[in-house]
Design a protein around this motif. Structure first.
Motif, PDB file in Angstrom:
ATOM      1  N   LEU B 133      42.910  34.354  36.892  1.00  9.33           N
ATOM      2  CA  LEU B 133      42.284  34.233  38.206  1.00  9.33           C
ATOM      3  C   LEU B 133      43.143  34.790  39.334  1.00  9.33           C
ATOM      4  O   LEU B 133      42.652  35.541  40.178  1.00  9.33           O
ATOM      5  CB  LEU B 133      41.917  32.771  38.472  1.00  9.33           C
ATOM      6  CG  LEU B 133      40.744  32.343  37.587  1.00  9.33           C
ATOM      7  CD1 LEU B 133      40.659  30.844  37.473  1.00  9.33           C
ATOM      8  CD2 LEU B 133      39.451  32.902  38.149  1.00  9.33           C
ATOM      9  N   LEU B 134      44.430  34.422  39.355  1.00  9.96           N
ATOM     10  CA  LEU B 134      45.290  34.988  40.400  1.00  9.96           C
ATOM     11  C   LEU B 134      45.448  36.493  40.225  1.00  9.96           C
ATOM     12  O   LEU B 134      45.330  37.236  41.202  1.00  9.96           O
ATOM     13  CB  LEU B 134      46.648  34.280  40.424  1.00  9.96           C
ATOM     14  CG  LEU B 134      46.706  33.000  41.267  1.00  9.96           C
ATOM     15  CD1 LEU B 134      48.046  32.313  41.091  1.00  9.96           C
ATOM     16  CD2 LEU B 134      46.474  33.307  42.743  1.00  9.96           C
ATOM     17  N   ASN B 137      42.534  37.949  41.655  1.00 11.65           N
ATOM     18  CA  ASN B 137      42.203  37.419  42.986  1.00 11.65           C
ATOM     19  C   ASN B 137      40.782  36.833  42.988  1.00 11.65           C
ATOM     20  O   ASN B 137      40.050  36.932  43.958  1.00 11.65           O
ATOM     21  CB  ASN B 137      42.313  38.493  44.056  1.00 11.65           C
ATOM     22  CG  ASN B 137      42.817  37.907  45.373  1.00 11.65           C
ATOM     23  OD1 ASN B 137      43.888  37.313  45.392  1.00 11.65           O
ATOM     24  ND2 ASN B 137      42.054  38.038  46.441  1.00 11.65           N
ATOM     25  N   SER B 138      40.444  36.213  41.874  1.00 16.28           N
ATOM     26  CA  SER B 138      39.060  35.842  41.646  1.00 16.28           C
ATOM     27  C   SER B 138      38.897  34.326  41.777  1.00 16.28           C
ATOM     28  O   SER B 138      39.696  33.565  41.248  1.00 16.28           O
ATOM     29  CB  SER B 138      38.699  36.295  40.228  1.00 16.28           C
ATOM     30  OG  SER B 138      37.356  36.130  39.968  1.00 16.28           O
ATOM     31  N   ASN B 139      37.851  33.912  42.481  1.00 20.30           N
ATOM     32  CA  ASN B 139      37.668  32.483  42.768  1.00 20.30           C
ATOM     33  C   ASN B 139      37.407  31.700  41.480  1.00 20.30           C
ATOM     34  O   ASN B 139      36.547  32.072  40.690  1.00 20.30           O
ATOM     35  CB  ASN B 139      36.503  32.295  43.744  1.00 20.30           C
ATOM     36  CG  ASN B 139      36.590  30.985  44.504  1.00 20.30           C
ATOM     37  OD1 ASN B 139      36.723  29.932  43.903  1.00 20.30           O
ATOM     38  ND2 ASN B 139      36.535  31.055  45.813  1.00 20.30           N
ATOM     39  N   PRO B 140      38.146  30.589  41.253  1.00 17.68           N
ATOM     40  CA  PRO B 140      37.930  29.801  40.042  1.00 17.68           C
ATOM     41  C   PRO B 140      36.581  29.094  40.026  1.00 17.68           C
ATOM     42  O   PRO B 140      36.116  28.681  38.960  1.00 17.68           O
ATOM     43  CB  PRO B 140      39.045  28.749  40.072  1.00 17.68           C
ATOM     44  CG  PRO B 140      39.927  29.098  41.202  1.00 17.68           C
ATOM     45  CD  PRO B 140      39.211  30.041  42.104  1.00 17.68           C
ATOM     46  N   VAL B 141      35.978  28.930  41.193  1.00 18.17           N
ATOM     47  CA  VAL B 141      34.734  28.161  41.293  1.00 18.17           C
ATOM     48  C   VAL B 141      33.551  29.099  41.051  1.00 18.17           C
ATOM     49  O   VAL B 141      33.523  30.221  41.560  1.00 18.17           O
ATOM     50  CB  VAL B 141      34.625  27.499  42.676  1.00 18.17           C
ATOM     51  CG1 VAL B 141      33.420  26.564  42.726  1.00 18.17           C
ATOM     52  CG2 VAL B 141      35.897  26.741  43.015  1.00 18.17           C
TER      53      VAL B 141
END
Lengths: 259, 400
Positions: B133-134, B137-141
């Motif tokens: 995710l980091l 840069n992707s939203n975990p939600v």
């Protein structure tokens, strides 16, 4: 403290209310709202404190279309209208301060005075350096040091929490991710809208805040015409939690004592 | 039964673990020597070519900002393999589409590889582990929601042939979808989706896509396959679920003696043991469901997407868990057969056949021993058109 669920659009909003006097909209930080925190009762001695749980926090619902701090600001613009408040003070802590700043750009004339406490929301620094340290890339210990002057106060005893409380904590953290992940801790548009803030505005910060630095706060405040800056000593990112007396003193001195 | 040789393109030449914080996300790339890296790419590509010579299919995956898998753009490697091979099916498992910004671009990449390989692509899609995710840069939600919306858009891009179509979804928008080339296979390449949870498997089954699960073992796999079969049936795809819809990935090492097999398997354990990750990267808020997080707070769960890895860190532990098949050809055939029946049958075995310091000769020996002495028996014993699982829903319920 009185607790209600009210409907704003398609959102079931949890609303806490206490006290009498000039209305004060209290917007919580990313850790959610606890009516039992001492500063809340202290504020309620002077003001009619209106404290919603942001959509996705506490027991407020989170519709699938919402994913930005500014979406929440729109909900509170509707709330202020619903409660028929011709004018209101706003205090917002951390992301609550960011929400408050977004609200202020929309209904500047309805806000008496505004206090933002360790607020995020704008990008003012270099593009190859985060303005706010990455809270998703540090240990809990490092977070505690950034959030508290005395990190011992950050300790949460999980064994004393009910599963329901754990559920709220987990949900608050999830919603915070959703709202601040990207762009990280800011709305690129907000800084260009702050020039229209006409109400007296105070930027408040704990002297040991490791998330919102003094430089950041100063650059942020410069975007708001006539904004003042004050620092609360021996407090971190959450001075309302860590130094409730000093925090409430700062609020009453800026807003006036009310009731 | 179809078998697939899977290698993660690991870069194992690292300092001792106490000298770094995390093998993923934050490990400085000054520790990567591009000269050694180039040799490794040469080697891993050769090993896939050898797998093809031995009649085994090819599988690769994608991770980012990690020494465990230096294949951040798997379609590039797949494009090379499309030209280096001519027979093997080419499985990418997969494209992390919840973390990619433009599904149409993914549809284009896959269509191009399908044409380059003359219709040998098997297109897999994965949600991805938390440590992706980091780097993305992707939203975990709402990853799951993004994943399925992106996949719908990709299928639309693959299957529209009469000029531009449009897609205006919750997360992705594209006004002019009209990809060139279109896929070689019709209506499109087979679609695979990996998941390690029953909830996810139900959705995959409802779509009828091929379901892959990794290292979920004796304990986790039956519920996942049951959920797949339930989703399949409830979507009206019929009572019978073909085994070729299900895949299982395990560490596999075969040799002519048990001692040699265990020596190879010991090195394969790098998959599991070279996994030092800062705890805060394992479970970014929003990645796991609320209830799973409550369980972690209660201390019931180890946390994160790698929760069950620890128990697999020895050969005997991993074999007992069903995450490793290791031994002589007879032994490995027996282990796979046992696992097959335990989970109700599956048609694709994904062989994690290279890891860490398992060198070229050892890797090739493992591939060959499997391909020559186990694979033919698996193909004979477990035909591709077999039916997976209990046919009676009441039986499935009784097992829960």
């Amino acid at each position: 403290m009185k607790r209600d669920m009210i409907k704003i659009g398609d959102i079931d909003l949890e609303l806490h209310e206490a006290g009498e006097g000039p209305p004060l909209l209290l917007l919580h930080s990313g850790q959610g709202f606890s009516p039992d925190d001492p500063y809340v009762g202290m504020l309620a001695k002077h003001y009619r404190v209106i404290a919603p749980s942001h959509p996705g926090f506490g027991y407020s619902s989170l519709p699938e279309w919402m994913d930005a701090i500014d979406d929440i600001a729109h909900v509170y613009v509707a709330l202020i209208d619903r409660l028929d408040l011709p004018s209101v003070h706003i205090v917002g802590c951390s992301i609550g301060g960011w929400i408050a700043a977004e609200i202020a750009t929309k209904i500047m004339r309805r806000i008496d005075k505004l206090i933002v406490v360790g607020p995020e929301g704008v990008k003012t620094g270099r593009r190859d350096e985060l303005d706010i340290p990455d809270i998703f890339a540090v240990s809990q210990e490092a977070m505690n040091r950034m959030r508290f002057h005395d990190p011992v106060k950050a300790h949460v005893d999980l064994s004393k929490l009910s599963q329901e409380q754990m559920r709220v904590i987990a949900r608050n953290a999830e919603t915070l991710s959703l709202l601040v992940w990207e762009p990280y801790m800011h709305n690129p548009k907000l800084r260009h809208r702050l020039h229209c803030l006409t109400m007296p505005t105070l930027f408040l910060r704990g002297a040991s805040d490791g998330l919102v630095t003094a430089d950041y706060l100063e650059r942020y405040a410069q975007l708001v015409p006539g904004a003042l800056i004050e620092t609360i000593p021996e407090a971190g990112h959450l001075p309302h939690i860590e130094r409730p007396e000093a925090f409430v003193a700062a609020v009453t001195s800026f807003f006036g004592r009310g009731a | 039964m179809r078998a697939w040789h899977f290698s993660e393109n690991a870069y194992p030449f690292l300092p001792p673990t106490d000298e770094y914080e995390s093998i993923r996300v934050t490990l400085p790339n000054r520790l990567y020597d591009p000269v050694k890296g180039a040799e490794l790419y040469d080697r891993f590509l050769t090993e896939w070519q050898i797998a093809e010579e031995e009649g085994v299919n090819i599988m690769l995956n994608e991770h980012h900002q990690s020494a465990t898998c230096v294949d951040p753009t798997a379609p590039l490697v797949l494009a090379a393999l499309a030209r280096l091979t001519s027979k093997a099916r080419l499985l990418i498992l997969g494209n992390p589409i919840a973390n990619r910004r433009q599904p149409v671009r993914v549809a284009e990449e896959m269509a191009m590889i399908d044409v380059l390989s003359k219709g040998r692509l098997e297109a897999g899609f994965v949600r991805g582990v938390p440590t992706e995710l980091l780097p993305a840069n992707s939203n975990p939600v709402r990853m799951n929601e993004r994943h399925w919306e992106a996949l719908d858009m990709i299928v639309q891009a693959w299957t529209g042939h009469d000029g531009p179509t449009s897609f205006e979804g919750r997360f992705f928008h594209h006004r002019n979808i009209n990809i060139w080339p279109r896929p070689y296979q019709s209506p499109h390449p087979p679609i695979w989706v990996s998941t390690t949870s029953p909830g996810g498997a139900g959705q995959v089954g409802a779509h009828g896509y091929i379901q892959a699960t990794f290292l979920t073992g004796f304990k986790g796999t039956p519920a996942i396959y049951d959920a797949y079969r339930k989703g399949w049936r409830e979507a009206g795809r019929g009572i019978d679920v073909p085994v070729n819809r299900l895949a299982y990935a395990a560490m596999v090492y075969v040799a002519d003696t048990e001692a040699k097999a265990r020596a190879g398997a010991e090195k394969l354990l790098w998959y599991v043991t070279a996994n030092k990750i800062s705890p805060w990267f394992r479970n970014p808020p929003g990645y796991s469901p609320i209830e799973a997080n409550v369980k972690m707070m209660l201390g019931d769960a180890a946390g994160g997407g790698f929760g069950n890895f620890g128990a697999n860190s020895t050969i005997d532990g991993a074999m007992a868990n069903g995450t490793m098949f290791c031994g002589t050809p007879d032994q490995v055939f027996g282990q796979i057969k046992n696992f097959y029946h335990h989970v109700g049958g599956f048609g694709n075995l994904l062989l994690m056949g290279q890891a860490g310091f398992l060198d070229h000769e050892e890797t090739v020996a493992g591939i060959r021993s499997f391909a020559r002495h186990v694979y033919p028996r698996l193909k004979e014993e477990f035909p591709d058109d077999a039916i997976s699982g209990r046919r009676d829903a009441a039986d499935a319920a009784a097992s829960e």
